[in-house]
Design a protein around this motif. Sequence first.
Motif, PDB file in Angstrom:
ATOM      1  N   LYS A  95      14.529  50.878 -48.256  1.00  0.00           N
ATOM      2  CA  LYS A  95      14.869  50.606 -49.647  1.00  0.00           C
ATOM      3  C   LYS A  95      15.660  51.753 -50.260  1.00  0.00           C
ATOM      4  O   LYS A  95      16.677  51.543 -50.903  1.00  0.00           O
ATOM      5  CB  LYS A  95      13.619  50.361 -50.488  1.00  0.00           C
ATOM      6  CG  LYS A  95      14.018  50.059 -51.923  1.00  0.00           C
ATOM      7  CD  LYS A  95      12.883  49.846 -52.844  1.00  0.00           C
ATOM      8  CE  LYS A  95      13.473  49.478 -54.188  1.00  0.00           C
ATOM      9  NZ  LYS A  95      12.723  49.888 -55.288  1.00  0.00           N
ATOM     10  N   LYS A  96      15.206  52.970 -50.075  1.00  0.00           N
ATOM     11  CA  LYS A  96      15.796  54.126 -50.762  1.00  0.00           C
ATOM     12  C   LYS A  96      16.894  54.825 -49.965  1.00  0.00           C
ATOM     13  O   LYS A  96      17.743  55.493 -50.542  1.00  0.00           O
ATOM     14  CB  LYS A  96      14.714  55.156 -51.083  1.00  0.00           C
ATOM     15  CG  LYS A  96      13.601  54.641 -51.959  1.00  0.00           C
ATOM     16  CD  LYS A  96      14.094  54.407 -53.350  1.00  0.00           C
ATOM     17  CE  LYS A  96      12.946  54.000 -54.247  1.00  0.00           C
ATOM     18  NZ  LYS A  96      13.349  53.809 -55.605  1.00  0.00           N
ATOM     19  N   LEU A 125       8.549  51.240 -54.560  1.00  0.00           N
ATOM     20  CA  LEU A 125       8.692  51.987 -53.307  1.00  0.00           C
ATOM     21  C   LEU A 125       9.194  51.127 -52.150  1.00  0.00           C
ATOM     22  O   LEU A 125       9.915  51.623 -51.286  1.00  0.00           O
ATOM     23  CB  LEU A 125       7.356  52.618 -52.914  1.00  0.00           C
ATOM     24  CG  LEU A 125       6.843  53.717 -53.833  1.00  0.00           C
ATOM     25  CD1 LEU A 125       5.436  54.121 -53.440  1.00  0.00           C
ATOM     26  CD2 LEU A 125       7.770  54.908 -53.806  1.00  0.00           C
ATOM     27  N   TYR A 143       9.968  52.105 -47.282  1.00  0.00           N
ATOM     28  CA  TYR A 143      10.493  53.104 -48.218  1.00  0.00           C
ATOM     29  C   TYR A 143      11.855  53.600 -47.745  1.00  0.00           C
ATOM     30  O   TYR A 143      12.801  53.707 -48.520  1.00  0.00           O
ATOM     31  CB  TYR A 143       9.510  54.269 -48.333  1.00  0.00           C
ATOM     32  CG  TYR A 143       9.999  55.402 -49.196  1.00  0.00           C
ATOM     33  CD1 TYR A 143       9.977  55.315 -50.578  1.00  0.00           C
ATOM     34  CD2 TYR A 143      10.500  56.569 -48.626  1.00  0.00           C
ATOM     35  CE1 TYR A 143      10.430  56.349 -51.369  1.00  0.00           C
ATOM     36  CE2 TYR A 143      10.961  57.604 -49.409  1.00  0.00           C
ATOM     37  CZ  TYR A 143      10.925  57.485 -50.781  1.00  0.00           C
ATOM     38  OH  TYR A 143      11.389  58.509 -51.560  1.00  0.00           O
ATOM     39  N   PRO A 172      16.734  57.647 -48.172  1.00  0.00           N
ATOM     40  CA  PRO A 172      16.810  59.080 -48.458  1.00  0.00           C
ATOM     41  C   PRO A 172      17.305  59.836 -47.224  1.00  0.00           C
ATOM     42  O   PRO A 172      17.333  59.287 -46.119  1.00  0.00           O
ATOM     43  CB  PRO A 172      15.345  59.451 -48.750  1.00  0.00           C
ATOM     44  CG  PRO A 172      14.572  58.493 -47.916  1.00  0.00           C
ATOM     45  CD  PRO A 172      15.362  57.211 -47.919  1.00  0.00           C
TER      46      PRO A 172
END
Length: 164
Positions: free
Chosen positions: A73-74, A13, A70, A76
């Motif tokens: 890193k991702k 995560l 999070y 979204p």
Amino acid sequence: MNTITDDRQMRALTVRDMAAFCALAEPFAAGCQQEADARFTDQRPRKRKTGGGRKGVLSSPQQKLLFVLYYLKKYPTFDVLAATFGLPRSKACEHAHRLARALERTLRTQGVLPARAIDLLAQLQRVFAEVPVPLLDATERPQHRPRAVVDRAADYSGKKKTAP
């Protein structure tokens, strides 16, 4: 957020294990407080004391740190980020940008923020001296053409029109 049980899940995560995450949480709380103080000194005097008002969904520094790590890193969409953390979409956007500044402030005070600002060509050549041929990844995107004929020439790239 309370269901993270092991280092593997935490690394998936946030890129950090539990020990590194916990070690960063306390300085990050101070960085968040500094960011909040800087944000409120630019405005008119407060009507309420600090901490007054409704409590947010991300109440603890650990939740805020998990949120921003999070996000970084991702990457979204804000819709996905809001649904994951139980926030409205607009608040997800605000929190992501505000907490990213707080994390940057925290990493700068710890002296672990990488130096990435390259202002001159000479600096770029020193940093990448061992690279024989530097390649830049760039994509040309279509632009709307100005209506004035004089302004069109400045934006023309020389390429033919793209097919619809």
